[in-house]
Design a protein around this motif. Structure first.
Motif, short mmCIF file in Angstrom:
data_model
loop_
_atom_site.label_atom_id
_atom_site.label_comp_id
_atom_site.label_asym_id
_atom_site.label_seq_id
_atom_site.Cartn_x
_atom_site.Cartn_y
_atom_site.Cartn_z
N VAL A 67 10.55 8.64 43.99
CA VAL A 67 10.91 9.10 42.60
C VAL A 67 10.11 10.36 42.45
O VAL A 67 8.98 10.66 42.13
CB VAL A 67 10.37 8.09 41.59
CG1 VAL A 67 11.04 8.34 40.01
CG2 VAL A 67 10.78 6.52 41.97
N THR A 68 11.12 11.28 42.06
CA THR A 68 10.82 12.57 41.68
C THR A 68 11.60 13.25 40.74
O THR A 68 12.77 12.66 40.43
CB THR A 68 10.75 13.63 43.18
OG1 THR A 68 9.93 14.80 42.94
CG2 THR A 68 12.05 13.97 43.68
N LYS A 69 11.36 14.51 40.54
CA LYS A 69 12.20 15.30 39.34
C LYS A 69 13.61 15.81 39.89
O LYS A 69 13.62 16.01 41.21
CB LYS A 69 11.26 16.52 38.81
CG LYS A 69 11.74 17.19 37.93
CD LYS A 69 11.00 18.43 37.30
CE LYS A 69 11.58 19.12 36.14
NZ LYS A 69 10.76 20.25 35.79
N TYR A 70 14.42 15.97 39.32
CA TYR A 70 15.77 16.57 39.57
C TYR A 70 15.51 17.77 40.49
O TYR A 70 14.72 18.74 40.02
CB TYR A 70 16.74 16.93 38.57
CG TYR A 70 17.17 15.56 37.72
CD1 TYR A 70 17.81 14.50 38.49
CD2 TYR A 70 16.88 15.32 36.42
CE1 TYR A 70 18.41 13.36 37.67
CE2 TYR A 70 17.41 14.43 35.90
CZ TYR A 70 17.95 13.33 36.47
OH TYR A 70 18.54 12.17 35.95
N GLY A 71 15.96 17.97 41.64
CA GLY A 71 15.94 19.08 42.49
C GLY A 71 14.85 19.11 43.26
O GLY A 71 14.64 20.35 43.87
N HIS A 72 13.86 18.20 43.26
CA HIS A 72 12.50 18.18 43.86
C HIS A 72 12.90 17.47 45.43
O HIS A 72 11.63 17.55 46.04
CB HIS A 72 11.60 17.76 43.25
CG HIS A 72 10.85 18.73 42.28
ND1 HIS A 72 9.49 19.45 41.97
CD2 HIS A 72 11.56 19.42 41.20
CE1 HIS A 72 9.59 19.95 41.13
NE2 HIS A 72 10.72 20.42 40.31
N PRO A 78 13.43 8.50 56.32
CA PRO A 78 13.74 7.49 57.10
C PRO A 78 13.23 6.00 56.33
O PRO A 78 12.02 6.21 56.20
CB PRO A 78 13.24 7.49 58.44
CG PRO A 78 12.22 8.52 58.37
CD PRO A 78 12.35 9.54 57.03
N GLY A 79 13.97 4.94 55.84
CA GLY A 79 13.67 3.90 55.61
C GLY A 79 13.31 4.02 54.05
O GLY A 79 12.89 2.94 53.38
N LEU A 80 13.50 5.11 53.37
CA LEU A 80 13.11 5.21 51.93
C LEU A 80 14.10 5.60 51.07
O LEU A 80 15.38 6.36 51.49
CB LEU A 80 11.98 6.04 51.62
CG LEU A 80 10.83 5.88 52.59
CD1 LEU A 80 9.74 7.15 52.01
CD2 LEU A 80 9.98 4.65 52.27
N GLU A 81 14.12 4.88 50.16
CA GLU A 81 15.31 5.12 48.81
C GLU A 81 14.63 6.34 48.06
O GLU A 81 13.56 6.44 47.70
CB GLU A 81 15.66 3.92 48.06
CG GLU A 81 16.58 4.19 46.90
CD GLU A 81 17.04 3.26 45.91
OE1 GLU A 81 18.10 3.19 45.09
OE2 GLU A 81 16.18 2.17 46.02
N THR A 96 15.82 3.41 35.52
CA THR A 96 16.21 2.69 36.72
C THR A 96 15.17 2.75 37.86
O THR A 96 15.09 1.76 38.70
CB THR A 96 17.58 3.42 37.26
OG1 THR A 96 18.62 3.37 36.17
CG2 THR A 96 17.88 2.91 38.36
N ALA A 97 14.49 3.89 37.85
CA ALA A 97 13.61 4.16 39.17
C ALA A 97 12.49 3.14 38.97
O ALA A 97 11.74 2.37 39.93
CB ALA A 97 13.07 5.60 39.00
N ALA A 98 11.77 2.75 37.74
CA ALA A 98 10.77 2.06 37.41
C ALA A 98 11.24 0.41 37.81
O ALA A 98 10.49 -0.21 38.47
CB ALA A 98 10.31 1.96 35.97
N GLU A 99 12.47 0.16 37.44
CA GLU A 99 12.93 -1.23 37.70
C GLU A 99 13.01 -1.37 39.23
O GLU A 99 12.92 -2.57 39.91
CB GLU A 99 14.22 -1.37 36.94
CG GLU A 99 14.28 -1.47 35.41
CD GLU A 99 13.21 -2.47 34.88
OE1 GLU A 99 13.09 -3.66 35.47
OE2 GLU A 99 12.21 -2.01 34.08
N ARG A 100 13.40 -0.31 39.83
CA ARG A 100 13.66 -0.41 41.47
C ARG A 100 12.22 -0.67 41.87
O ARG A 100 12.24 -1.63 42.89
CB ARG A 100 14.12 0.62 41.77
CG ARG A 100 15.94 0.99 41.49
CD ARG A 100 16.57 0.23 42.37
NE ARG A 100 18.04 0.60 42.00
CZ ARG A 100 18.65 1.56 42.43
NH1 ARG A 100 18.28 2.37 43.22
NH2 ARG A 100 20.09 1.99 41.79
N ALA A 101 11.24 0.04 41.32
CA ALA A 101 9.79 -0.18 42.07
C ALA A 101 9.33 -1.50 41.85
O ALA A 101 8.70 -2.19 42.73
CB ALA A 101 8.95 0.92 41.56
#
Length: 413
Positions: A67-72, A78-81, A96-101
């Motif tokens: 989970v990172t900032k827009y454009g970063h 491999p293997g990571l969303e 959304t990112a926190a709920e996925r985590a």
């Protein structure tokens, strides 16, 4: 290009390059002993992509999330969303990112492991709250606009959040958590970096309520109730280590300054307070301590704040630099720059700003007066007009800000 500007580019360029987390993450992971079960990787913050990329070279992960900032983000891993989200205020993607985590770590067992990589910016990029999203965002905007320092802001954030103040670490239990942290907080307090998702909170409810009173925050009854919820008192399954900080950034800048021929003083690596006051103080110190025939570099690191009084565009580093310009005005051989190590200063595409003894007069020739610019918080447009913006693009690290005052005697080659 002037010699001072060339020196500035060498100094901040080398300092940022050496603050990249690649080698530091790999070194920290030598102590990581995953259990016999699954190993999941969760990386959060402005440096999340680069930290995750380095970790994948040292660890076999069974999936995970970045989970990172827009454009970063710098491409697939491999293997990571990979998710990008809002900063400095959480947006829908942050939630959304926190709920996925949380969904990723739900149901893990004692033999499983979570490798949690954390860097600055996580307070906004990674969020979940029982408050409506709009209300949560408005509270954060008011905190950022009122001049509260990062520790005060984070005291409020973590108690309103379902993933801060140790709550994400608690959600991973009973799996073991190994957390590698790139610090952007003065003093490297684990409970304050990104509001401490996997760290026990060291602040008290009384300290949190004092922030509400100090800045006259108007909160709903529901928000008040969330502030008073207890946070995890212990996280025995979590192990954490710091892999980089602003003190390292300052030391590297000092080394480069010495190589260029400057006498160097690191004033502090814990600078805070208002950006324009810090810029003025650094410029005054430079003029006071300069001596004929002796190049001088004064260095400070930390994180200042901007108290919004206008509706312009800028960031704390641009404002710090521009505030120094009237003090340096008319002097020869003086310059000052300030940069955010992550490459983004506030809500702009600039990393910071550069000024010298001629900045004020160049702006005046365009009909621009610095006090009026600062009152409007419009440092970006003023510096843009005279080529004073420092633009690096996202750097892949985040260890606070670097500000340097330079004096090179005019009669020296």
């Amino acid at each position: 290009m002037t010699e001072l500007l060339r020196h500035a580019e060498e100094i901040y360029g080398a300092a940022i390059r050496r603050a990249l987390p690649d080698a530091a993450v790999k070194e920290a992971l030598k102590a990581f002993r995953p259990g016999p079960g699954r190993t999941l990787l969760v990386s959060v913050g402005k440096a999340a992509w680069r930290m995750a990329a380095a970790a994948l070279e040292a660890v076999d992960a069974d999936g995970g999330l970045v989970v990172t900032k827009y454009g970063h983000s710098q491409g697939p891993l491999p293997g990571l969303e990979i998710l990008e989200a809002g900063h400095p205020v959480a947006d829908a993607a942050s939630f959304t990112a926190a709920e996925r985590a949380l969904a990723l770590v739900r149901g893990l067992g004692e033999e499983d492991s979570v490798l949690f990589l954390l860097s600055g910016g996580g307070s906004a990029l990674f969020e979940s709250s029982d408050l409506p999203q709009e209300e949560f965002q408005e509270i954060n905007r008011r905190l950022l606009a009122c001049g509260a320092d990062i520790q005060e802001v984070n005291r409020i954030r973590k108690r309103l959040s379902n993933v801060k103040g140790g709550r994400f670490g608690a959600a991973c239990a009973p799996a073991r958590v190994f957390s590698v942290v790139l610090s952007d907080v003065l003093g490297d307090r684990l409970d304050m970096i990104a509001s401490g998702p996997a760290a026990v909170d060291a602040s008290t409810l009384e300290e949190t309520l004092a922030v509400v009173e100090k800045y006259h925050l108007e909160l709903s009854p529901k928000a008040h109730g969330l502030l008073e919820r207890s946070l995890p008192p212990a996280l025995p399954h979590v192990e954490s280590c710091i892999c980089g900080s602003v003190s390292q950034l300052c030391r590297t800048a000092a080394e480069v300054c010495r190589e260029l021929g400057y006498e160097v003083r690191i004033l502090t690596d814990r600078a805070e307070g208002e950006a324009r006051e810090t810029g003025e103080a650094l410029a005054q110190a430079l003029l006071r301590e300069r001596k004929a025939g002796r190049p001088l570099a004064l260095i400070l690191g930390g994180e200042t704040v901007v108290k919004l009084t206008g509706g312009g565009k800028g960031g704390r580093n641009q404002e710090l630099a521009l505030a120094a310009a009237p003090i340096l005005a008319g002097t020869e051989g003086t310059a000052l720059f300030s940069v955010g190590s992550d490459g983004t200063d506030g809500p702009t595409d600039a990393a910071g700003g550069y000024v010298d003894g001629g900045t004020r007069d160049r702006l005046r020739a365009l009909g621009i007066e610095i006090p009026a610019v600062l009152a409007e918080n419009d440092s970006y447009h003023a510096l843009e007009k005279i080529g004073g913006l420092i633009v690096t693009g996202p750097t892949g690290t985040n260890v606070n800000d670097l500000s340097v005052g330079l004096y090179w005697p005019p009669d020296m080659p």
